[in-house]
Design a protein around this motif. Structure first.
Motif, PDB file in Angstrom:
ATOM      1  N   THR A  13      24.068  -5.792  12.158  1.00 51.99           N
ATOM      2  CA  THR A  13      23.745  -6.455  10.891  1.00 51.99           C
ATOM      3  C   THR A  13      22.488  -7.303  11.023  1.00 51.99           C
ATOM      4  O   THR A  13      21.613  -7.303  10.148  1.00 51.99           O
ATOM      5  CB  THR A  13      24.919  -7.332  10.425  1.00 51.99           C
ATOM      6  OG1 THR A  13      26.098  -6.532  10.316  1.00 51.99           O
ATOM      7  CG2 THR A  13      24.613  -7.973   9.076  1.00 51.99           C
ATOM      8  N   LEU A  14      22.388  -8.017  12.137  1.00 52.33           N
ATOM      9  CA  LEU A  14      21.222  -8.877  12.369  1.00 52.33           C
ATOM     10  C   LEU A  14      19.941  -8.045  12.468  1.00 52.33           C
ATOM     11  O   LEU A  14      18.898  -8.426  11.904  1.00 52.33           O
ATOM     12  CB  LEU A  14      21.420  -9.695  13.645  1.00 52.33           C
ATOM     13  CG  LEU A  14      20.287 -10.662  14.021  1.00 52.33           C
ATOM     14  CD1 LEU A  14      20.064 -11.672  12.912  1.00 52.33           C
ATOM     15  CD2 LEU A  14      20.602 -11.366  15.336  1.00 52.33           C
ATOM     16  N   VAL A  15      20.002  -6.915  13.156  1.00 51.95           N
ATOM     17  CA  VAL A  15      18.827  -6.056  13.295  1.00 51.95           C
ATOM     18  C   VAL A  15      18.409  -5.490  11.937  1.00 51.95           C
ATOM     19  O   VAL A  15      17.215  -5.445  11.603  1.00 51.95           O
ATOM     20  CB  VAL A  15      19.098  -4.914  14.298  1.00 51.95           C
ATOM     21  CG1 VAL A  15      17.964  -3.897  14.278  1.00 51.95           C
ATOM     22  CG2 VAL A  15      19.272  -5.476  15.703  1.00 51.95           C
ATOM     23  N   ILE A  16      19.389  -5.061  11.130  1.00 52.41           N
ATOM     24  CA  ILE A  16      19.090  -4.519   9.800  1.00 52.41           C
ATOM     25  C   ILE A  16      18.422  -5.578   8.933  1.00 52.41           C
ATOM     26  O   ILE A  16      17.425  -5.320   8.245  1.00 52.41           O
ATOM     27  CB  ILE A  16      20.375  -4.006   9.113  1.00 52.41           C
ATOM     28  CG1 ILE A  16      20.922  -2.780   9.846  1.00 52.41           C
ATOM     29  CG2 ILE A  16      20.097  -3.653   7.656  1.00 52.41           C
ATOM     30  CD1 ILE A  16      19.989  -1.591   9.851  1.00 52.41           C
ATOM     31  N   VAL A  17      18.959  -6.809   8.970  1.00 46.87           N
ATOM     32  CA  VAL A  17      18.370  -7.913   8.197  1.00 46.87           C
ATOM     33  C   VAL A  17      16.944  -8.188   8.671  1.00 46.87           C
ATOM     34  O   VAL A  17      16.031  -8.395   7.863  1.00 46.87           O
ATOM     35  CB  VAL A  17      19.235  -9.190   8.321  1.00 46.87           C
ATOM     36  CG1 VAL A  17      18.520 -10.385   7.692  1.00 46.87           C
ATOM     37  CG2 VAL A  17      20.591  -8.974   7.661  1.00 46.87           C
ATOM     38  N   ALA A  18      16.750  -8.160   9.995  1.00 43.57           N
ATOM     39  CA  ALA A  18      15.420  -8.414  10.552  1.00 43.57           C
ATOM     40  C   ALA A  18      14.418  -7.362  10.083  1.00 43.57           C
ATOM     41  O   ALA A  18      13.290  -7.683   9.690  1.00 43.57           O
ATOM     42  CB  ALA A  18      15.490  -8.442  12.077  1.00 43.57           C
ATOM     43  N   LEU A  19      14.818  -6.102  10.109  1.00 44.52           N
ATOM     44  CA  LEU A  19      13.928  -5.028   9.677  1.00 44.52           C
ATOM     45  C   LEU A  19      13.624  -5.109   8.189  1.00 44.52           C
ATOM     46  O   LEU A  19      12.511  -4.815   7.749  1.00 44.52           O
ATOM     47  CB  LEU A  19      14.537  -3.666  10.014  1.00 44.52           C
ATOM     48  CG  LEU A  19      14.694  -3.356  11.509  1.00 44.52           C
ATOM     49  CD1 LEU A  19      15.327  -1.985  11.710  1.00 44.52           C
ATOM     50  CD2 LEU A  19      13.346  -3.401  12.209  1.00 44.52           C
ATOM     51  N   ARG A  20      14.624  -5.519   7.400  1.00 42.95           N
ATOM     52  CA  ARG A  20      14.397  -5.668   5.962  1.00 42.95           C
ATOM     53  C   ARG A  20      13.413  -6.795   5.677  1.00 42.95           C
ATOM     54  O   ARG A  20      12.559  -6.683   4.797  1.00 42.95           O
ATOM     55  CB  ARG A  20      15.725  -5.946   5.251  1.00 42.95           C
ATOM     56  CG  ARG A  20      16.672  -4.775   5.228  1.00 42.95           C
ATOM     57  CD  ARG A  20      16.209  -3.711   4.257  1.00 42.95           C
ATOM     58  NE  ARG A  20      16.298  -4.161   2.893  1.00 42.95           N
ATOM     59  CZ  ARG A  20      15.611  -3.664   1.876  1.00 42.95           C
ATOM     60  NH1 ARG A  20      14.741  -2.707   2.102  1.00 42.95           N
ATOM     61  NH2 ARG A  20      15.748  -4.116   0.652  1.00 42.95           N
ATOM     62  N   LEU A  21      13.514  -7.891   6.438  1.00 43.90           N
ATOM     63  CA  LEU A  21      12.606  -9.022   6.243  1.00 43.90           C
ATOM     64  C   LEU A  21      11.177  -8.675   6.649  1.00 43.90           C
ATOM     65  O   LEU A  21      10.221  -9.261   6.129  1.00 43.90           O
ATOM     66  CB  LEU A  21      13.092 -10.238   7.040  1.00 43.90           C
ATOM     67  CG  LEU A  21      14.382 -10.893   6.546  1.00 43.90           C
ATOM     68  CD1 LEU A  21      14.820 -12.006   7.489  1.00 43.90           C
ATOM     69  CD2 LEU A  21      14.184 -11.462   5.136  1.00 43.90           C
ATOM     70  N   MET A  22      11.033  -7.716   7.558  1.00 43.40           N
ATOM     71  CA  MET A  22       9.694  -7.311   8.004  1.00 43.40           C
ATOM     72  C   MET A  22       8.993  -6.432   6.975  1.00 43.40           C
ATOM     73  O   MET A  22       7.800  -6.156   7.101  1.00 43.40           O
ATOM     74  CB  MET A  22       9.782  -6.575   9.341  1.00 43.40           C
ATOM     75  CG  MET A  22      10.132  -7.483  10.512  1.00 43.40           C
ATOM     76  SD  MET A  22      10.307  -6.575  12.066  1.00 43.40           S
ATOM     77  CE  MET A  22       8.639  -5.961  12.275  1.00 43.40           C
ATOM     78  N   GLY A  23       9.717  -5.989   5.961  1.00 42.27           N
ATOM     79  CA  GLY A  23       9.095  -5.207   4.898  1.00 42.27           C
ATOM     80  C   GLY A  23       9.413  -3.731   4.992  1.00 42.27           C
ATOM     81  O   GLY A  23       9.948  -3.247   5.988  1.00 42.27           O
ATOM     82  N   LYS A  24       9.059  -3.015   3.926  1.00 39.04           N
ATOM     83  CA  LYS A  24       9.339  -1.585   3.835  1.00 39.04           C
ATOM     84  C   LYS A  24       8.126  -0.793   4.315  1.00 39.04           C
ATOM     85  O   LYS A  24       7.117  -0.706   3.626  1.00 39.04           O
ATOM     86  CB  LYS A  24       9.660  -1.186   2.388  1.00 39.04           C
ATOM     87  CG  LYS A  24      10.913  -1.854   1.833  1.00 39.04           C
ATOM     88  CD  LYS A  24      11.151  -1.428   0.405  1.00 39.04           C
ATOM     89  CE  LYS A  24      12.403  -2.058  -0.175  1.00 39.04           C
ATOM     90  NZ  LYS A  24      12.629  -1.653  -1.578  1.00 39.04           N
ATOM     91  N   ARG A  25       8.258  -0.228   5.500  1.00 42.95           N
ATOM     92  CA  ARG A  25       7.181   0.592   6.038  1.00 42.95           C
ATOM     93  C   ARG A  25       7.760   1.719   6.875  1.00 42.95           C
ATOM     94  O   ARG A  25       8.812   1.542   7.491  1.00 42.95           O
ATOM     95  CB  ARG A  25       6.248  -0.229   6.929  1.00 42.95           C
ATOM     96  CG  ARG A  25       5.349  -1.193   6.176  1.00 42.95           C
ATOM     97  CD  ARG A  25       4.177  -1.582   7.035  1.00 42.95           C
ATOM     98  NE  ARG A  25       3.360  -2.590   6.427  1.00 42.95           N
ATOM     99  CZ  ARG A  25       2.239  -3.047   6.959  1.00 42.95           C
ATOM    100  NH1 ARG A  25       1.843  -2.578   8.114  1.00 42.95           N
ATOM    101  NH2 ARG A  25       1.522  -3.963   6.359  1.00 42.95           N
ATOM    102  N   GLU A  26       7.052   2.836   6.882  1.00 41.05           N
ATOM    103  CA  GLU A  26       7.418   3.914   7.783  1.00 41.05           C
ATOM    104  C   GLU A  26       6.940   3.569   9.186  1.00 41.05           C
ATOM    105  O   GLU A  26       6.024   2.760   9.374  1.00 41.05           O
ATOM    106  CB  GLU A  26       6.770   5.223   7.321  1.00 41.05           C
ATOM    107  CG  GLU A  26       7.275   5.704   5.957  1.00 41.05           C
ATOM    108  CD  GLU A  26       6.605   6.984   5.528  1.00 41.05           C
ATOM    109  OE1 GLU A  26       5.820   7.542   6.332  1.00 41.05           O
ATOM    110  OE2 GLU A  26       6.858   7.429   4.406  1.00 41.05           O
TER     111      GLU A  26
END
Length: 229
Positions: A13-26
């Motif tokens: 869950t923490l990793v998913i939240v971190a990736l979402r906060l970093m923005g939407k990119r391929e």
């Protein structure tokens, strides 16, 4: 075993939240520092989830530190062009006015085979047709063909096409989107009449969308499609 599952779910869950906060990119569009952060976060999350003897905070705290550093660098690069050049680098021109820039090729460790392959992927097999080729910060190659080799567009023939907006999805998997239907300035009775003409109803529709010209596209669910005799 339950503890391992809980720890893994928390880290996931923490990793998913971190990736979402970093923005939407391929992955291919990530800046170098963003890719490093993602790789390090994945490693830090894997260790505590595999080894129960390691405190959970030993994985959470470094992940939060990396996330904070990444967001800080992203904010700095957003506000300062000079900092953006240092953090993200600058695009490199590999082909300029049809001429290969050997110095830039060597600087970026880019060989001729890679260049020709990327040009083919961009549907420009002949290097003589290239005006500019720019190696972007994310590793993608932008290719600008010469003027007489570019695809024609309506403007070249002094034609002004009609506006084409985004199609509105009105029904998805048998469920009506009332807000989208209202946005399309159509009524529910109109929709039902259109579906009736095609021998179906809302709950039997897989997808129904309305384009800017007012044309309704309808595809019924597989088990609800009329059988041909």
């Amino acid at each position: 075993m339950i503890i391992v599952v809980i720890r893994t779910l928390i880290l996931y869950t923490l990793v998913i939240v971190a990736l979402r906060l970093m923005g939407k990119r391929e992955i291919g569009q990530l800046q170098p520092f963003e890719l490093v952060v993602i790789l390090m976060i994945s490693d830090l999350a894997a260790v505590p989830s595999e080894n129960v003897g390691i405190p959970l905070l030993s994985g959470i705290i470094p992940i939060l530190v990396l996330l904070s550093a990444s967001l800080t660098l992203a904010w700095i690069s957003l506000k300062s062009e000079k900092a953006r050049d240092i953090i993200c680098g600058k695009p490199s021109i590999l082909i300029e006015r049809g001429q290969i820039i050997e110095e830039e090729m060597k600087k970026n460790c880019y060989n001729l085979t890679d260049l020709l392959e990327e040009l083919r992927l961009k549907n420009v097999p002949n290097i003589a047709d290239v005006e500019f080729a720019i190696l972007e910060n994310n590793g993608q190659l932008s290719v600008i063909p010469k003027a007489h080799k570019r695809p024609t567009i309506p403007e070249d023939f002094h034609i002004m096409p009609q506006f084409e907006g985004l199609p509105l999805t009105i029904i998805m998997d048998g469920k009506l989107n009332s807000k989208t239907l209202e946005k399309s300035n159509k009524t529910l009775n109109w929709l039902k009449d259109e579906l009736k003409k095609q021998g179906t109803k809302i709950e039997d529709v897989l997808l129904a969308s309305l384009d800017s010209s007012g044309t309704l596209y309808v595809q019924a669910k597989l088990e609800k499609k009329p059988q041909l005799k």
